[in-house]
Enzyme design. Structure first.
Site, PDB file in Angstrom:
ATOM      1  N   LYS A 202      40.355  51.411  50.263  1.00 44.57           N
ATOM      2  CA  LYS A 202      40.862  52.654  50.840  1.00 44.57           C
ATOM      3  C   LYS A 202      41.180  52.450  52.326  1.00 44.57           C
ATOM      4  O   LYS A 202      42.242  52.814  52.799  1.00 44.57           O
ATOM      5  CB  LYS A 202      39.793  53.730  50.648  1.00 44.57           C
ATOM      6  CG  LYS A 202      40.179  55.107  51.096  1.00 44.57           C
ATOM      7  CD  LYS A 202      39.121  56.109  50.655  1.00 44.57           C
ATOM      8  CE  LYS A 202      39.327  57.445  51.329  1.00 44.57           C
ATOM      9  NZ  LYS A 202      38.304  58.421  50.967  1.00 44.57           N
ATOM     10  N   GLU A 208      33.820  42.664  53.189  1.00 48.34           N
ATOM     11  CA  GLU A 208      33.775  41.857  51.963  1.00 48.34           C
ATOM     12  C   GLU A 208      35.170  41.706  51.354  1.00 48.34           C
ATOM     13  O   GLU A 208      35.603  40.613  50.988  1.00 48.34           O
ATOM     14  CB  GLU A 208      32.862  42.517  50.915  1.00 48.34           C
ATOM     15  CG  GLU A 208      31.397  42.531  51.278  1.00 48.34           C
ATOM     16  CD  GLU A 208      30.978  43.778  52.033  1.00 48.34           C
ATOM     17  OE1 GLU A 208      31.823  44.364  52.763  1.00 48.34           O
ATOM     18  OE2 GLU A 208      29.809  44.164  51.914  1.00 48.34           O
ATOM     19  N   GLY A 263      35.822  57.312  47.641  1.00 50.43           N
ATOM     20  CA  GLY A 263      35.817  55.991  46.998  1.00 50.43           C
ATOM     21  C   GLY A 263      35.224  56.035  45.590  1.00 50.43           C
ATOM     22  O   GLY A 263      35.826  55.556  44.623  1.00 50.43           O
ATOM     23  N   ARG A 264      34.045  56.637  45.456  1.00 47.08           N
ATOM     24  CA  ARG A 264      33.362  56.622  44.152  1.00 47.08           C
ATOM     25  C   ARG A 264      33.969  57.601  43.153  1.00 47.08           C
ATOM     26  O   ARG A 264      33.497  57.689  42.022  1.00 47.08           O
ATOM     27  CB  ARG A 264      31.864  56.865  44.348  1.00 47.08           C
ATOM     28  CG  ARG A 264      31.511  58.122  45.118  1.00 47.08           C
ATOM     29  CD  ARG A 264      30.039  58.107  45.546  1.00 47.08           C
ATOM     30  NE  ARG A 264      29.684  59.212  46.414  1.00 47.08           N
ATOM     31  CZ  ARG A 264      29.870  59.250  47.729  1.00 47.08           C
ATOM     32  NH1 ARG A 264      30.447  58.229  48.331  1.00 47.08           N
ATOM     33  NH2 ARG A 264      29.494  60.283  48.443  1.00 47.08           N
ATOM     34  N   GLU A 349      24.704  57.486  46.003  1.00 44.74           N
ATOM     35  CA  GLU A 349      25.448  57.565  47.254  1.00 44.74           C
ATOM     36  C   GLU A 349      25.776  59.035  47.575  1.00 44.74           C
ATOM     37  O   GLU A 349      25.844  59.427  48.729  1.00 44.74           O
ATOM     38  CB  GLU A 349      26.744  56.741  47.162  1.00 44.74           C
ATOM     39  CG  GLU A 349      27.234  56.242  48.504  1.00 44.74           C
ATOM     40  CD  GLU A 349      28.259  55.131  48.392  1.00 44.74           C
ATOM     41  OE1 GLU A 349      27.978  54.015  48.843  1.00 44.74           O
ATOM     42  OE2 GLU A 349      29.354  55.383  47.856  1.00 44.74           O
ATOM     43  N   HIS A 380      13.930  46.371  23.838  1.00 45.94           N
ATOM     44  CA  HIS A 380      13.104  45.162  23.784  1.00 45.94           C
ATOM     45  C   HIS A 380      12.698  44.719  25.178  1.00 45.94           C
ATOM     46  O   HIS A 380      12.264  43.589  25.369  1.00 45.94           O
ATOM     47  CB  HIS A 380      13.868  44.054  23.064  1.00 45.94           C
ATOM     48  CG  HIS A 380      14.219  44.452  21.668  1.00 45.94           C
ATOM     49  ND1 HIS A 380      13.421  44.167  20.591  1.00 45.94           N
ATOM     50  CD2 HIS A 380      15.247  45.204  21.190  1.00 45.94           C
ATOM     51  CE1 HIS A 380      13.958  44.691  19.501  1.00 45.94           C
ATOM     52  NE2 HIS A 380      15.069  45.332  19.836  1.00 45.94           N
ATOM     53  N   LYS A 500      26.391  47.858  57.939  1.00 45.84           N
ATOM     54  CA  LYS A 500      27.675  47.218  58.251  1.00 45.84           C
ATOM     55  C   LYS A 500      27.699  46.792  59.718  1.00 45.84           C
ATOM     56  O   LYS A 500      28.108  45.691  60.057  1.00 45.84           O
ATOM     57  CB  LYS A 500      28.847  48.177  57.999  1.00 45.84           C
ATOM     58  CG  LYS A 500      29.160  48.433  56.531  1.00 45.84           C
ATOM     59  CD  LYS A 500      30.483  49.193  56.393  1.00 45.84           C
ATOM     60  CE  LYS A 500      30.811  49.506  54.948  1.00 45.84           C
ATOM     61  NZ  LYS A 500      32.040  50.263  54.764  1.00 45.84           N
TER      62      LYS A 500
HETATM   63  C1  G6Q Z   1      32.349  55.152  48.027  1.00 45.45           C
HETATM   64  C2  G6Q Z   1      32.003  54.533  49.281  1.00 45.45           C
HETATM   65  C3  G6Q Z   1      32.064  53.018  49.269  1.00 45.45           C
HETATM   66  C4  G6Q Z   1      33.476  52.452  49.400  1.00 45.45           C
HETATM   67  C5  G6Q Z   1      33.387  50.962  49.692  1.00 45.45           C
HETATM   68  C6  G6Q Z   1      34.750  50.314  49.763  1.00 45.45           C
HETATM   69  O1  G6Q Z   1      32.400  56.353  47.849  1.00 45.45           O
HETATM   70  O2  G6Q Z   1      32.714  55.081  50.299  1.00 45.45           O
HETATM   71  O3  G6Q Z   1      31.470  52.465  48.122  1.00 45.45           O
HETATM   72  O4  G6Q Z   1      34.205  52.702  48.246  1.00 45.45           O
HETATM   73  O5  G6Q Z   1      32.674  50.738  50.888  1.00 45.45           O
HETATM   74  O6  G6Q Z   1      35.525  50.919  50.748  1.00 45.45           O
HETATM   75  P1  G6Q Z   1      37.063  50.604  50.866  1.00 45.45           P
HETATM   76  O7  G6Q Z   1      37.732  51.094  49.635  1.00 45.45           O
HETATM   77  O8  G6Q Z   1      37.530  51.316  52.099  1.00 45.45           O
HETATM   78  O9  G6Q Z   1      37.196  49.112  50.988  1.00 45.45           O
END
Ligand code: G6Q
Length: 539
Positions: A202, A208, A263-264, A349, A380, A500
Site C-alpha cells: 500500500k 521487507e 491493509g488487512r 491487529e 492429534h 519498525k
Molecule cells: C494491515 C497493516 C499491515 C500492512 C503491512 C504492509 O492492516 O497495516 O499488516 O498491511 O505492514 O504494508 P504495505 O502494504 O504498506 O507494504
C-alpha cells in the site's frame, strides 16, 4: 465498554456458571433450532455455547447500548470512523454493486473501484491466456507476490482456499519474510523467463517488501541479462504512484487502491491480483458477491439474527465474562489451512488495543489471542488441552458438507470428526459413564471429560468463491462489532510502528564498518556485539 449494560450480562454469567450444556440441552429440546441462524450460504449453530435465551437478550442489549447499528451505518456510509488516521473505512465498497454510489468526501468512489477491477480482470485474462509474455517471449507460468502483512496474508490464504478453482498450470508463490531464505527458496522453484512478480505494498515503503522486491529485480536482471526485462516481469499494487515509478515500474502496470482500504481488509482490492490470476476474474467476482451478501446481511438483519453480531457477542461473553484469554479457529478443511493465521492478523491487529476512543485506558479486557490449525490435525496435537486442560478455550468449528476431492469415505470421516468433537467438548463424559465402561477406579478421573466447553459451528454446503467471500466478511464484521462494544478504534495499528523504527537504528549498528557507539540496554548491546564478532566485524 458500557458498564451498566455489561453488568446486566455479568449477572447472567453468574447464573450460567451454576448450570451446564447437558442440562440446558435436556431442558430445552428446541435449543439447537433456537440458536441457529443462516445467511449468505452459511449456517451458524451457536447452541453449544454457555448461553440461555435471557443471557442472549442481555448481550443484544449490550450491543444496542453500544449503538452497534449506528456504527454500522457510519461505516457503510463512508464516515471517517478511523479517527486516528482521519480515514473512512470502506472495504465494503470494494464489493458493492458498482451502480450504487458510495461517497467519500463528497466523491463517488464506485467508478474508480469498477475501473480498477476491469483493469485487473483484463490483465489477469492476458496472463491466464498466455497473451502477456515475458521478456524472451515465453508465457508466464509462475507468479510471485511480494508483500507482507495485509499485502500478503489475504491473497496467500485465499489462493490456497480457492485452489480448487485455480488454473493449475500457473503456480502462485508468496514471499513476505525479509529472511533471504524465503525469496531464495522460492526463486529455486521458478524460471526467470516465465515469472511475473507482483509487488504489493500500500505504501511502497515497507522495509521487507522493498528489500525483497529489489533482490528479485537484481535476480531477474542477472538471469535475463537486461534491465529492460523488468517492465515485462514486474507489476505493482499500491496507493503510492510516485514510489512505484521510482522503483522502475511503469504506472501503466500499477493497480491502485485507496487509503480507505486498510491493509488487512484489502484482499477484495487490487491486493487480490495474484488470486485473480489464479482463479480468474469470474470467480473473483463470485467471491465479491459472497462478501457482498454477508455485508447486506450484516447491514440489514436484526441484531439477534445477525451472524457477525452474534459471533462478536459470544466472543465478548467468554473474553469478558469467563476470563478466556484465547479463542481457537478450527477449519475442517485443508484448503482453509491459512485461515487461522489470516484471522490472527485481522483480529489481533484490529482489537489488540488498550486505550479507548477518548485516549483513556480501557475499562475492560479487549481482543483475544487468536490461534488454530485445521482439523483433524489439531485433534492429534492440542485438543487434549481443549478437552481436559484448565483453560477455557472457546472455538469456531468451520466445515463443508461437500468436498472438491471425493476419495472413498474420507470426507465423511473428516466431518464425523468435526461433529463428534463439538459434541464431546459440549457434553464430555461423566465419571459414571466411564465406570460403566469397566474402567478401573484409579483411571476414572483421567478418563473423565468435564464437557461444557463452548463451540460455534459454521457449516456451508461447499467451499466456493461465494461462501469463502461471505466467511471472510463475516469475520471482518465480527471484529468490527467487538471493537465498537469495547469502545476502541479497530482500524488503526500504531503498535506496529515502534519495532519498525528501532530496527532501522539496530540495522545501521550491525552494518557499520567502524565500531559503533551503542546506547541500548546491556542485553541489546551485548547481542549486537556478539553478532558483529561472529561475522568478524570490528569490535
Ligand atoms: C494491515 C497493516 C499491515 C500492512 C503491512 C504492509 O492492516 O497495516 O499488516 O498491511 O505492514 O504494508 P504495505 O502494504 O504498506 O507494504
Amino acid at each position: 465498554m458500557n458498564l451498566d449494560a455489561w453488568n446486566d450480562v455479568a449477572s447472567q454469567v453468574e447464573a450460567m456458571k451454576k448450570t451446564n450444556l447437558r442440562t440446558l440441552f435436556k431442558e430445552d429440546p428446541a435449543r439447537a433450532g433456537r440458536f441457529t441462524v443462516e445467511a449468505a450460504g452459511w449456517m451458524l449453530d451457536f447452541s453449544k455455547n454457555l448461553i440461555t435465551p435471557k443471557l442472549m437478550r442481555k448481550l443484544i442489549a449490550l450491543a444496542e447500548a453500544s449503538d452497534v447499528k449506528g456504527w454500522i451505518d457510519k461505516m457503510f456510509s463512508g464516515s471517517k470512523i478511523n479517527e486516528t488516521e482521519n480515514r473512512a473505512v470502506l472495504h465494503t465498497a470494494l464489493r458493492c454493486r458498482p451502480d450504487r454510489p458510495v461517497y467519500v468526501d463528497g466523491k463517488n468512489v464506485m467508478p474508480g473501484v469498477r475501473a480498477t477491477l476491469e483493469r485487473m480482470g483484463a490483465f489477469a485474462d492476458k496472463v491466464r491466456r498466455g497473451h502477456w509474455l515475458g521478456f524472451t517471449g515465453k508465457r508466464i507460468k509462475y507468479i510471485i507476490n511480494i508483500g507482507i502483512g495485509g499485502s500478503d496474508l489475504g491473497p496467500c490464504m485465499a489462493t490456497m482456499a480457492l485452489q480448487a478453482f485455480s488454473k493449475r498450470n500457473i503456480k502462485v508463490f508468496f514471499v513476505s519474510n525479509v529472511d533471504p531464505t524465503h525469496l531464495a527458496e522460492t526463486l529455486r522453484c521458478v524460471k526467470a523467463e516465465q515469472t511475473l512478480f507482483i509487488v504489493a505494498s500500500k505504501t511502497f515503503t515497507t522495509q521487507e517488501t522493498m528489500t525483497n522486491a529489489k533482490s528479485a529485480r537484481d535476480w531477474l536482471v542477472s538471469e535475463l541479462g537486461d534491465e529492460k526485462a523488468v517492465a515485462r516481469h514486474f507489476v505493482a499494487v499500491s496507493t503510492n504512484e510516485e514510489k512505484v515509478k521510482a522503483f522502475g515500474i511503469d504506472p501503466e502496470n500499477m493497480f491502485g487502491f485507496w487509503d480507505w482500504v486498510g491493509g488487512r481488509y484489502s484482499l477484495p482490492s487490487a491486493v487480490g491480483l495474484s488470486l485473480m490470476i489464479s482463479i480468474g476474474q469470474k470467480n473473483f467476482q463470485k467471491m465479491l458477491k459472497g462478501y457482498n451478501k454477508m455485508d447486506r446481511h450484516f447491514q440489514t438483519a436484526q441484531l439477534n439474527r445477525n451472524i457477525p453480531v452474534i459471533l462478536a457477542l459470544l466472543g465478548i461473553l467468554y473474553n469478558n465474562g469467563f476470563g478466556a484469554q484465547t479463542y481457537a479457529v478450527l477449519p475442517y478443511s485443508q484448503y482453509l489451512s491459512r485461515l487461522p493465521a489470516y484471522l490472527q492478523q485481522l483480529d489481533m491487529e484490529s482489537n489488540g488495543k488498550s486505550v479507548d476512543r477518548s485516549g483513556r485506558r480501557v475499562n475492560c479486557q479487549t481482543g483475544p489471542i487468536v490461534w488454530g490449525e485445521p482439523g483433524t490435525n489439531g485433534q492429534h496435537a492440542f485438543y487434549q488441552l481443549l478437552h481436559q486442560g484448565t483453560k477455557l478455550v472457546p472455538a469456531d468449528f468451520i466445515g463443508f458438507c461437500k468436498t472438491h476431492n471425493a476419495l472413498g469415505d474420507q470426507h465423511d470421516k473428516l466431518m464425523a470428526n468435526f461433529f463428534a468433537q463439538t459434541e464431546a467438548l459440549a457434553f464430555g463424559k461423566t465419571a459414571d459413564e466411564v465406570r460403566k465402561e469397566g474402567v478401573p477406579e484409579k483411571l476414572v478421573p483421567h478418563k473423565t471429560f468435564e464437557g461444557n466447553r463452548p463451540t460455534n459451528t459454521l457449516l456451508a454446503e461447499e467451499l466456493t468463491p461465494e461462501t469463502f467471500g461471505a466467511l471472510i466478511a463475516m469475520y471482518e464484521h465480527k471484529v468490527f462489532v467487538q471493537g465498537i462494544i469495547w469502545n476502541i478504534f479497530s482500524f488503526d495499528q500504531w503498535g506496529v510502528q515502534l519495532g519498525k523504527v528501532l530496527a532501522t537504528t539496530v540495522l545501521s549498528e550491525l552494518k557499520e564498518p567502524n565500531v559503533p557507539m551503542l546506547h541500548h540496554d546491556s542485553s541489546t548491546n551485548a547481542l549486537i556485539r556478539r553478532y558483529r564478532a561472529t561475522l568478524g566485524r570490528r569490535q
